[in-house]
Write a protein that holds these residues in place. Structure first.
Motif, short mmCIF file in Angstrom:
data_model
loop_
_atom_site.label_atom_id
_atom_site.label_comp_id
_atom_site.label_asym_id
_atom_site.label_seq_id
_atom_site.Cartn_x
_atom_site.Cartn_y
_atom_site.Cartn_z
N GLU A 23 -7.22 -6.71 43.83
CA GLU A 23 -6.90 -6.79 42.41
C GLU A 23 -6.66 -5.40 41.81
O GLU A 23 -5.81 -5.25 40.94
CB GLU A 23 -8.03 -7.50 41.65
N LEU A 24 -7.42 -4.43 42.26
CA LEU A 24 -7.22 -3.05 41.79
C LEU A 24 -5.77 -2.63 42.01
O LEU A 24 -5.13 -2.07 41.11
CB LEU A 24 -8.18 -2.13 42.55
N LYS A 25 -5.25 -2.92 43.19
CA LYS A 25 -3.88 -2.53 43.51
C LYS A 25 -2.85 -3.30 42.68
O LYS A 25 -1.72 -2.85 42.52
CB LYS A 25 -3.61 -2.72 45.01
N ARG A 26 -3.24 -4.45 42.17
CA ARG A 26 -2.32 -5.25 41.37
C ARG A 26 -2.38 -4.91 39.88
O ARG A 26 -1.38 -5.02 39.18
CB ARG A 26 -2.64 -6.75 41.52
N ARG A 27 -3.58 -4.53 39.39
CA ARG A 27 -3.80 -4.58 37.94
C ARG A 27 -4.26 -3.28 37.29
O ARG A 27 -4.27 -3.21 36.05
CB ARG A 27 -4.85 -5.66 37.64
N VAL A 28 -4.67 -2.29 38.05
CA VAL A 28 -5.23 -1.10 37.41
C VAL A 28 -4.12 -0.05 37.22
O VAL A 28 -3.42 0.29 38.18
CB VAL A 28 -6.39 -0.51 38.25
N PRO A 29 -3.95 0.45 35.98
CA PRO A 29 -2.86 1.40 35.72
C PRO A 29 -3.16 2.78 36.29
O PRO A 29 -3.60 3.69 35.59
CB PRO A 29 -2.75 1.40 34.19
N ILE A 30 -2.93 2.89 37.58
CA ILE A 30 -3.05 4.15 38.32
C ILE A 30 -1.79 4.27 39.17
O ILE A 30 -1.28 3.27 39.67
CB ILE A 30 -4.33 4.18 39.18
N TRP A 31 -1.31 5.50 39.31
CA TRP A 31 -0.08 5.73 40.08
C TRP A 31 -0.31 6.88 41.05
O TRP A 31 -1.18 7.72 40.83
CB TRP A 31 1.06 6.10 39.12
N LYS A 32 0.48 6.88 42.10
CA LYS A 32 0.37 7.99 43.05
C LYS A 32 1.74 8.51 43.41
O LYS A 32 2.69 7.75 43.61
CB LYS A 32 -0.43 7.59 44.29
N GLN A 33 1.79 9.83 43.49
CA GLN A 33 3.01 10.50 43.87
C GLN A 33 2.78 11.17 45.21
O GLN A 33 1.90 12.03 45.34
CB GLN A 33 3.37 11.56 42.82
N GLU A 34 3.57 10.76 46.18
CA GLU A 34 3.43 11.37 47.51
C GLU A 34 4.17 12.69 47.55
O GLU A 34 5.31 12.79 47.08
CB GLU A 34 3.96 10.43 48.59
#
Lengths: 88, 163, 163, 88
Positions: B132-143
């Motif tokens: 659910e974290l991966k679906r719903r939490v507004p966090i982003w990652k830049q590789e």
């Protein structure tokens, strides 16, 4: 609430990650007046510089809660346009 | 596990369950401390999930990762997700931390500790929360790639290689 | 997580998977050290399962637990079980320790660390290994009750209370 | 292999946990001769002091490997009678 000023300048929308890069800012003033439907706000953003980057159905949060595009943005709401999330 | 905060034990085994800790942090995540947070004398099983930064994604060599969060909302969404399995199971104890900022290969980006008297609820909860974290939490990652390019990860985009 | 053994990282992400560590031990299990054993630069997910001694079982107050093992066979059965999910997935890395001797409430009796580039195989493996461990590894536990009685746990016996 | 001595004394069987408690020893000499079927060994144990404690189908290991009761125990094998396991 002291929303009349922000209404004059449009609705401030918080941006993050790829959207902040696309619009070149972490907040943009969108030239529409609250109250308005979220979809109207989004459509106004599409014609702003960087707005072509937005997907067909972008994610939106109002007052830090997920909303649908047919929800209404009220004066003074904290509005955020949310890129596809990628936590974990 | 032997950190000072790990003891003394609460004297009752029906200690309060629920979400005992949620944080979006800039500093390295202390996994032993997170485990200690969900431990009490009635716990028989702890399931810990760690997400770590790896050096290859989609076939490209990665040198590091930048995590960004919508801080207040990320915290409240994480807290809501962590509370969902607890709502139907008062014996479940959950602690979650997600790190933001610049992470290196091997760094822990997220840690989820779930504890229960029995193992199945603890393991089910950890899986639910990371999904659910991966679906719903507004966090982003830049590789950050070795060739210098930087790309925001978009899980909704078509994969270049099969997942 | 920040123990010296946690770094330096191997420089290749296709580092060998498989069972990197299995032990039946008398000393306390170091969970951070176990996590470090399964980590390498290609790992994106670690699933750690801990079994701990709890203060109540079957409604009786427990003061401690004595674990006994058929030492050589316990080690080889543990190693075989840990190797089973690795056999079909060369990217999986597993480390397992089971403790024997006299344990107190809250002590870790078993720790299973599974790591993979992706989370599902790591979590599936941890669950498989603890389930099979409980079925197949010749280890026994004697509960010490507060009233002084000591009883060897028999999972095949009818439960006094619903599980 | 020097198995003749152990055969004269019977087959040594390792015991653990509740079985060690029941038989009052961690090894018992069972008065049967190898080779013999494991079931014969177990039946001989049932009439020894403590043997009433054994379940209908006890677990058995030979040379630290699980075996069925119809397997044959050879001279020199390491035989263990295994109580219901309870690790974890």
């Amino acid at each position: 609430m002291t929303t009349s000023n922000s209404n004059h300048a449009g609705i401030p929308v918080l941006l993050f990650a790829s959207y902040a890069d696309a619009f070149g800012a972490r907040t943009v003033q969108v030239p529409v007046s609250a109250p308005c439907r979220a979809s109207v706000l989004v459509d106004a953003m599409r014609v702003m510089p960087g707005g072509a980057r937005l997907p067909e159905v972008p994610l939106l949060a109002v007052n830090q809660t997920w909303i649908d595009l047919d929800a209404v943005v009220q004066p003074g709401d904290e509005v955020a346009l949310i890129p596809p999330v990628a936590g974990g | 596990m032997k950190s000072p905060s790990f003891r003394p034990w609460p004297v009752v085994s029906d200690a309060m369950g629920g979400v005992v800790h949620v944080a979006v942090v800039h500093d390295p995540i202390g996994t032993a401390e997170l485990i200690a947070r969900v431990q009490h004398a009635g716990i028989g099983a702890v399931s810990l999930f760690l997400g770590t930064v790896r050096d290859l994604n989609d076939g490209r060599a990665v040198s590091g990762m930048e995590y960004e969060a919508y801080m207040g909302m990320a915290d409240s969404e994480l807290r809501a997700i962590a509370g969902e399995p607890c709502a139907s199971d008062p014996g479940l104890v959950v602690a979650v931390e997600h790190r933001v900022g610049t992470l290196a290969i091997g760094d822990v980006s997220v840690a989820i500790a779930c504890a229960h008297a029995h193992r199945a609820p603890a393991m089910d909860a950890a899986r639910y929360i990371i999904d659910e974290l991966k679906r719903r939490v507004p966090i982003w990652k830049q590789e950050h790639y070795l060739d210098g390019e930087r790309v925001w990860i978009d899980p909704t985009a078509p994969a270049r290689t099969p997942a």
